[in-house]
Write a protein that holds these residues in place. Structure first.
Motif, PDB file in Angstrom:
ATOM      1  N   THR A  74      -0.908   6.372   2.770  1.00 39.49           N
ATOM      2  CA  THR A  74      -2.274   5.923   3.046  1.00 39.49           C
ATOM      3  C   THR A  74      -2.906   6.583   4.265  1.00 39.49           C
ATOM      4  O   THR A  74      -4.046   7.040   4.213  1.00 39.49           O
ATOM      5  CB  THR A  74      -2.302   4.388   3.229  1.00 39.49           C
ATOM      6  N   ALA A  86       0.584   1.081  -3.668  1.00 39.89           N
ATOM      7  CA  ALA A  86       1.801   1.812  -4.014  1.00 39.89           C
ATOM      8  C   ALA A  86       1.983   1.743  -5.524  1.00 39.89           C
ATOM      9  O   ALA A  86       1.646   0.729  -6.159  1.00 39.89           O
ATOM     10  CB  ALA A  86       3.002   1.195  -3.308  1.00 39.89           C
ATOM     11  N   ARG A  87       2.522   2.798  -6.103  1.00 40.24           N
ATOM     12  CA  ARG A  87       2.714   2.853  -7.553  1.00 40.24           C
ATOM     13  C   ARG A  87       3.605   1.690  -8.018  1.00 40.24           C
ATOM     14  O   ARG A  87       4.676   1.458  -7.466  1.00 40.24           O
ATOM     15  CB  ARG A  87       3.351   4.188  -7.940  1.00 40.24           C
ATOM     16  N   ASN A 131      10.964   2.603  -5.494  1.00 41.68           N
ATOM     17  CA  ASN A 131       9.643   2.170  -5.954  1.00 41.68           C
ATOM     18  C   ASN A 131       9.673   0.693  -6.365  1.00 41.68           C
ATOM     19  O   ASN A 131      10.730   0.053  -6.335  1.00 41.68           O
ATOM     20  CB  ASN A 131       9.184   3.055  -7.117  1.00 41.68           C
ATOM     21  N   THR A 189       0.855  -1.192   0.000  1.00 45.45           N
ATOM     22  CA  THR A 189       0.000   0.000   0.000  1.00 45.45           C
ATOM     23  C   THR A 189       0.892   1.244   0.000  1.00 45.45           C
ATOM     24  O   THR A 189       2.049   1.189   0.393  1.00 45.45           O
ATOM     25  CB  THR A 189      -0.933   0.041   1.231  1.00 45.45           C
ATOM     26  N   SER A 190       0.340   2.337  -0.435  1.00 44.38           N
ATOM     27  CA  SER A 190       1.090   3.591  -0.474  1.00 44.38           C
ATOM     28  C   SER A 190       1.493   4.022   0.934  1.00 44.38           C
ATOM     29  O   SER A 190       0.679   3.961   1.867  1.00 44.38           O
ATOM     30  CB  SER A 190       0.231   4.688  -1.101  1.00 44.38           C
TER      31      SER A 190
END
Length: 196
Positions: free
Chosen positions: A18, A70-71, A174, A14-15
């Motif tokens: 969040t 998440a990207r 990333n 997850t980002s």
């Protein structure tokens, strides 16, 4: 033999941003991710640990159900799920398993196993499931898992995990960088100094 990946969920899949909108709304703040310089949020918020804990335990199911990915996480994990065993190991409490599985389903993410251990100490679980590599956003978890299990740990770079890391912990910005590092690791005959 198929590689088994141990993967944290929150702040990794997850980002890492969040929680911020929920915290801002609840406590009338205007925080951004760059303000979160400590993993323990009460160290950067002017809110008592008890007040924060009470709010968070009520808000958790909603936050986890609505967490953005998440990207790059979805594409990478979809690709890996065809070749590797994906074991998601999270500090979430076991009472959140249904909401967690629903979130995976809603986001069309495959998994081989989800373990919610209710603690940040993931060494025992990672060891039990014999994972070959781990993916994490919490600095001390990443270092301890690497040092105890002698496996590489991918650490997703955030403002709250900037302490120094040993060479077996690999900092990435990333999921694309994580995927590239794993690809090289898998190609290497000696697995960059790691063997099981």
């Amino acid at each position: 033999m198929t590689k088994r990946f141990g993967i944290d969920i929150d702040g990794t899949v997850t980002s890492p941003e969040t929680l911020i909108p929920y915290i801002n709304e609840q406590f009338d703040l205007q925080l951004t991710l760059s303000d979160i310089t400590k993993y323990e949020l009460t160290e950067v918020l002017d809110v008592s640990a008890e007040t924060f804990s009470n709010w968070f335990s009520r808000a958790e199911p909603t936050i986890y159900a609505e967490s953005p990915l998440a990207r790059g996480a979805k594409e990478t994990l979809k690709n890996w799920s065809r070749e590797f065993e994906l074991y998601f190991i999270s500090a979430r409490g076991s009472h959140l398993l249904d909401v967690t599985k629903s979130w995976f389903h809603d986001n069309d993410l495959d998994y081989h196993h989800i373990e919610l251990i209710g603690s940040h100490n993931k060494i025992k679980t990672a060891k039990f499931y014999d994972v070959d590599i781990f993916f994490e956003d919490k600095h001390d978890n990443a270092v301890e898992i690497h040092e105890e299990l002698k496996i590489p740990v991918i650490l997703f770079d955030t403002p709250y995990n900037q302490d120094p890391i040993p060479s077996g912990v690999i900092r990435v910005k990333n999921w694309e960088e994580a995927r590239a590092w794993v690809s090289e690791w898998l190609k290497s005959d000696v697995k960059i100094g790691y063997s099981k």
